[in-house]
Design a protein around this motif. Structure first.
Motif, PDB file in Angstrom:
ATOM      1  N   THR A   1       0.828  -1.207   0.000  1.00  0.00           N
ATOM      2  CA  THR A   1       0.000   0.000   0.000  1.00  0.00           C
ATOM      3  C   THR A   1       0.863   1.256   0.000  1.00  0.00           C
ATOM      4  OG1 THR A   1      -1.761  -1.159   1.195  1.00  0.00           O
ATOM      5  CG2 THR A   1      -1.798   1.246   1.254  1.00  0.00           C
ATOM      6  N   VAL A   2       1.922   1.246   0.806  1.00  0.00           N
ATOM      7  CA  VAL A   2       2.825   2.406   0.862  1.00  0.00           C
ATOM      8  C   VAL A   2       3.544   2.592  -0.469  1.00  0.00           C
ATOM      9  CG1 VAL A   2       4.829   3.402   2.020  1.00  0.00           C
ATOM     10  CG2 VAL A   2       3.138   2.130   3.344  1.00  0.00           C
ATOM     11  N   VAL A   3       4.035   1.496  -1.046  1.00  0.00           N
ATOM     12  CA  VAL A   3       4.766   1.587  -2.311  1.00  0.00           C
ATOM     13  C   VAL A   3       3.845   2.062  -3.430  1.00  0.00           C
ATOM     14  CG1 VAL A   3       6.028   0.266  -4.053  1.00  0.00           C
ATOM     15  CG2 VAL A   3       6.420  -0.179  -1.622  1.00  0.00           C
ATOM     16  N   GLU A   4       2.619   1.580  -3.428  1.00  0.00           N
ATOM     17  CA  GLU A   4       1.683   1.918  -4.502  1.00  0.00           C
ATOM     18  C   GLU A   4       1.223   3.373  -4.412  1.00  0.00           C
ATOM     19  OE1 GLU A   4      -2.058  -0.268  -6.710  1.00  0.00           O
ATOM     20  OE2 GLU A   4      -1.793  -0.569  -4.554  1.00  0.00           O
TER      21      GLU A   4
ATOM     22  N   CYS B   1       9.957   0.004  -0.253  1.00  0.00           N
ATOM     23  CA  CYS B   1      10.297  -0.777  -1.452  1.00  0.00           C
ATOM     24  C   CYS B   1      11.221  -1.942  -1.098  1.00  0.00           C
ATOM     25  CB  CYS B   1      10.972   0.119  -2.490  1.00  0.00           C
ATOM     26  SG  CYS B   1       9.877   1.286  -3.313  1.00  0.00           S
ATOM     27  N   LEU B   2      12.263  -1.650  -0.353  1.00  0.00           N
ATOM     28  CA  LEU B   2      13.208  -2.701   0.033  1.00  0.00           C
ATOM     29  C   LEU B   2      12.533  -3.739   0.922  1.00  0.00           C
ATOM     30  CD1 LEU B   2      16.003  -3.938   0.180  1.00  0.00           C
ATOM     31  CD2 LEU B   2      16.586  -2.279   1.966  1.00  0.00           C
TER      32      LEU B   2
ATOM     33  N   ALA C   1       5.272  -7.857  -5.305  1.00  0.00           N
ATOM     34  CA  ALA C   1       6.534  -7.123  -5.195  1.00  0.00           C
ATOM     35  C   ALA C   1       7.086  -6.735  -6.562  1.00  0.00           C
ATOM     36  CB  ALA C   1       7.553  -7.953  -4.421  1.00  0.00           C
ATOM     37  N   GLY C   2       7.143  -7.684  -7.489  1.00  0.00           N
ATOM     38  CA  GLY C   2       7.717  -7.396  -8.800  1.00  0.00           C
ATOM     39  C   GLY C   2       6.996  -6.271  -9.515  1.00  0.00           C
ATOM     40  N   GLU C   3       5.683  -6.336  -9.534  1.00  0.00           N
ATOM     41  CA  GLU C   3       4.869  -5.325 -10.219  1.00  0.00           C
ATOM     42  C   GLU C   3       5.060  -3.938  -9.608  1.00  0.00           C
ATOM     43  OE1 GLU C   3       0.187  -3.989  -9.987  1.00  0.00           O
ATOM     44  OE2 GLU C   3       0.771  -6.029  -9.388  1.00  0.00           O
ATOM     45  N   LEU C   4       4.969  -3.854  -8.284  1.00  0.00           N
ATOM     46  CA  LEU C   4       5.020  -2.552  -7.622  1.00  0.00           C
ATOM     47  C   LEU C   4       6.431  -1.967  -7.609  1.00  0.00           C
ATOM     48  CD1 LEU C   4       2.590  -3.200  -4.640  1.00  0.00           C
ATOM     49  CD2 LEU C   4       2.164  -1.869  -6.714  1.00  0.00           C
ATOM     50  N   LEU C   5       7.438  -2.807  -7.505  1.00  0.00           N
ATOM     51  CA  LEU C   5       8.809  -2.297  -7.497  1.00  0.00           C
ATOM     52  C   LEU C   5       9.217  -1.790  -8.878  1.00  0.00           C
ATOM     53  CD1 LEU C   5      10.516  -4.912  -5.159  1.00  0.00           C
ATOM     54  CD2 LEU C   5       9.856  -2.561  -4.631  1.00  0.00           C
ATOM     55  N   ARG C   6       8.691  -2.394  -9.919  1.00  0.00           N
ATOM     56  CA  ARG C   6       8.926  -1.857 -11.266  1.00  0.00           C
ATOM     57  C   ARG C   6       8.290  -0.474 -11.409  1.00  0.00           C
ATOM     58  NH1 ARG C   6       9.182  -7.235 -11.883  1.00  0.00           N
ATOM     59  NH2 ARG C   6      10.482  -8.117 -13.541  1.00  0.00           N
ATOM     60  N   LEU C   7       7.105  -0.323 -10.823  1.00  0.00           N
ATOM     61  CA  LEU C   7       6.440   0.983 -10.837  1.00  0.00           C
ATOM     62  C   LEU C   7       7.262   2.009 -10.059  1.00  0.00           C
ATOM     63  CD1 LEU C   7       3.935   2.790 -11.373  1.00  0.00           C
ATOM     64  CD2 LEU C   7       2.969   1.883  -9.243  1.00  0.00           C
ATOM     65  N   ALA C   8       7.756   1.617  -8.888  1.00  0.00           N
ATOM     66  CA  ALA C   8       8.547   2.534  -8.063  1.00  0.00           C
ATOM     67  C   ALA C   8       9.844   2.934  -8.757  1.00  0.00           C
ATOM     68  CB  ALA C   8       8.849   1.887  -6.715  1.00  0.00           C
TER      69      ALA C   8
ATOM     70  N   VAL D   1      16.913   7.798  -4.476  1.00  0.00           N
ATOM     71  CA  VAL D   1      16.806   6.861  -3.360  1.00  0.00           C
ATOM     72  C   VAL D   1      15.682   5.845  -3.557  1.00  0.00           C
ATOM     73  CG1 VAL D   1      15.303   8.371  -1.965  1.00  0.00           C
ATOM     74  CG2 VAL D   1      16.774   6.685  -0.845  1.00  0.00           C
ATOM     75  N   ILE D   2      14.572   6.262  -4.162  1.00  0.00           N
ATOM     76  CA  ILE D   2      13.475   5.311  -4.376  1.00  0.00           C
ATOM     77  C   ILE D   2      13.890   4.249  -5.389  1.00  0.00           C
ATOM     78  CG2 ILE D   2      11.122   5.042  -5.257  1.00  0.00           C
ATOM     79  CD1 ILE D   2      10.459   7.768  -4.107  1.00  0.00           C
ATOM     80  N   ARG D   3      14.511   4.680  -6.480  1.00  0.00           N
ATOM     81  CA  ARG D   3      14.947   3.721  -7.496  1.00  0.00           C
ATOM     82  C   ARG D   3      16.014   2.776  -6.934  1.00  0.00           C
ATOM     83  NH1 ARG D   3      15.799   7.159 -11.467  1.00  0.00           N
ATOM     84  NH2 ARG D   3      13.726   6.883 -12.359  1.00  0.00           N
ATOM     85  N   GLN D   4      16.926   3.306  -6.131  1.00  0.00           N
ATOM     86  CA  GLN D   4      17.946   2.456  -5.499  1.00  0.00           C
ATOM     87  C   GLN D   4      17.304   1.313  -4.719  1.00  0.00           C
ATOM     88  OE1 GLN D   4      21.291   4.216  -3.249  1.00  0.00           O
ATOM     89  NE2 GLN D   4      20.449   6.195  -3.843  1.00  0.00           N
ATOM     90  N   HIS D   5      16.354   1.669  -3.868  1.00  0.00           N
ATOM     91  CA  HIS D   5      15.740   0.660  -3.001  1.00  0.00           C
ATOM     92  C   HIS D   5      14.796  -0.254  -3.775  1.00  0.00           C
ATOM     93  CE1 HIS D   5      17.503   3.142   0.090  1.00  0.00           C
ATOM     94  NE2 HIS D   5      17.117   2.294   1.018  1.00  0.00           N
ATOM     95  N   ALA D   6      14.200   0.261  -4.849  1.00  0.00           N
ATOM     96  CA  ALA D   6      13.370  -0.602  -5.695  1.00  0.00           C
ATOM     97  C   ALA D   6      14.233  -1.678  -6.352  1.00  0.00           C
ATOM     98  CB  ALA D   6      12.655   0.232  -6.754  1.00  0.00           C
ATOM     99  N   TYR D   7      15.410  -1.284  -6.838  1.00  0.00           N
ATOM    100  CA  TYR D   7      16.337  -2.259  -7.420  1.00  0.00           C
ATOM    101  C   TYR D   7      16.756  -3.296  -6.379  1.00  0.00           C
ATOM    102  CZ  TYR D   7      17.013   0.795 -11.531  1.00  0.00           C
ATOM    103  OH  TYR D   7      16.838   1.537 -12.670  1.00  0.00           O
ATOM    104  N   ARG D   8      17.105  -2.818  -5.194  1.00  0.00           N
ATOM    105  CA  ARG D   8      17.514  -3.741  -4.129  1.00  0.00           C
ATOM    106  C   ARG D   8      16.358  -4.664  -3.736  1.00  0.00           C
ATOM    107  NH1 ARG D   8      19.779  -0.303   0.669  1.00  0.00           N
ATOM    108  NH2 ARG D   8      20.030  -2.391   1.547  1.00  0.00           N
TER     109      ARG D   8
END
Length: 325
Positions: free
Chosen positions: A119-122, A135-136, A146-153, A162-169
């Motif tokens: 919910t927070v990531v979305e 995200c992490l 996780a996969g769907e929402l982290l790609r969005l993030a 920082v958001i993209r860094q943690h989405a990748y991680r």
């Protein structure tokens, strides 16, 4: 002993549980309350959990509330999880909220914790750093979304990326092998340095120990970063090759050592070549052991919770017998 931790020393203090509980609830200095929270988290049990939950909801200082949240994450019971989920929605201080999100990441394979983080990531958060931590943590829970929402993030711009860094991680923590293409694209020159370094590290985590064609292509792509214009990306590539643990990377590292003038890169390159020669098989064994330890922690948390539930009726029966006498 040493209120405020002003003495420069490494100490190990053992106190009875009631003393730690009282210290967490009433110590004057925040650092003493934080140390009490850490000690109670190590002890575990229903008394410690209640004390940490009270501190999370009532303490005046954000760092103590955050430490209490991390303690509840270490205890890993369903009641601790539910307390953290409630705190994630009501905590006003961004730094404490960030620690609450981090604590929820300890609940691996827990759909309820995963849903709260999703919910927070979305929806996002007022703080870049809270959103990034979510995200992490979402990746660590291995949630189905996780996969769907982290790609969005990963498409969102933020301070120091920082958001993209943690989405990748998070994608690496989720073991999402299908994210390889996205991460390779994140290595491109022109993107923010921090994001490129995070992409290299995430790729290394995903292909660690693998020797298939895709893993070879990714390794060769990371080897190209050894000649990057950004020193920090070069250093990240060296560390990524160590994580991948493929001795086939040694020639590329040797070429970098011969070419580069910076002594830091040359020294670290030599160290990585040495480690690849001595301990390549050990890296895969360490990965397997980390996964097993994570599973054992979850099992221990579930068993502890069941034992706590069994102990409560026994204590109640003893009290009733004493009254009857």
């Amino acid at each position: 002993f040493d209120p405020g931790r002003v003495v420069l020393a490494s100490t190990k203090t053992d106190k009875p549980e009631p003393v730690w509980v009282a210290e967490l609830a009433g110590a004057t200095l925040a650092i003493d309350r934080s140390y009490a929270a850490v000690a109670l988290a190590k002890r575990g049990g229903p008394v410690a959990e209640r004390a940490l939950a009270d501190a999370l909801g009532k303490d005046k200082f954000w760092a103590v509330r955050g430490t209490a949240a991390l303690g509840l994450g270490a205890i890993r019971t369903t009641t601790a999880r539910d307390t953290l989920i409630r705190a994630l929605g009501v905590e006003r201080h961004a730094r404490a909220r960030r620690m609450v999100a981090r604590a929820l990441g300890e609940f691996v394979q827990d759909p309820t914790a995963g849903a709260a983080l999703a919910t927070v990531v979305e929806r996002g958060d007022a703080s870049y750093f809270v959103e990034a931590e979510a995200c992490l943590a979402l990746g660590k829970t291995r949630s189905q979304r996780a996969g769907e929402l982290l790609r969005l993030a990963a498409t969102r711009e933020s301070f120091t990326d920082v958001i993209r860094q943690h989405a990748y991680r998070g994608l690496a923590e989720a073991r999402d092998d299908s994210a390889t293409g996205l991460l390779v694209d994140g290595l491109r020159w022109g993107r923010i340095t921090q994001g490129r370094r995070a992409a290299a590290n995430a790729l290394a985590q995903l292909i660690r120990g693998r020797r298939d064609r895709e893993a070879r292509d990714v390794r060769e792509r990371i080897e190209l970063l050894l000649a990057d214009k950004d020193f920090r990306v070069q250093a990240a590539a060296v560390e990524a090759l160590l994580v991948i643990a493929d001795p086939a990377a040694v020639p590329a590292l040797q070429r970098m050592i011969e070419r580069e003038l910076d002594p830091r890169l040359r020294r670290r390159g030599k160290e990585v070549i040495r480690d690849l020669g001595e301990g390549a098989p050990v890296q895969e064994e360490l990965r397997r052991l980390r996964d097993e330890v994570g599973e054992l922690r979850n099992l221990a948390g579930a068993l502890r919770e069941r034992i706590d539930r069994l102990e409560v009726p026994v204590e109640t029966k003893k009290k009733k017998k004493k009254k009857n006498r």
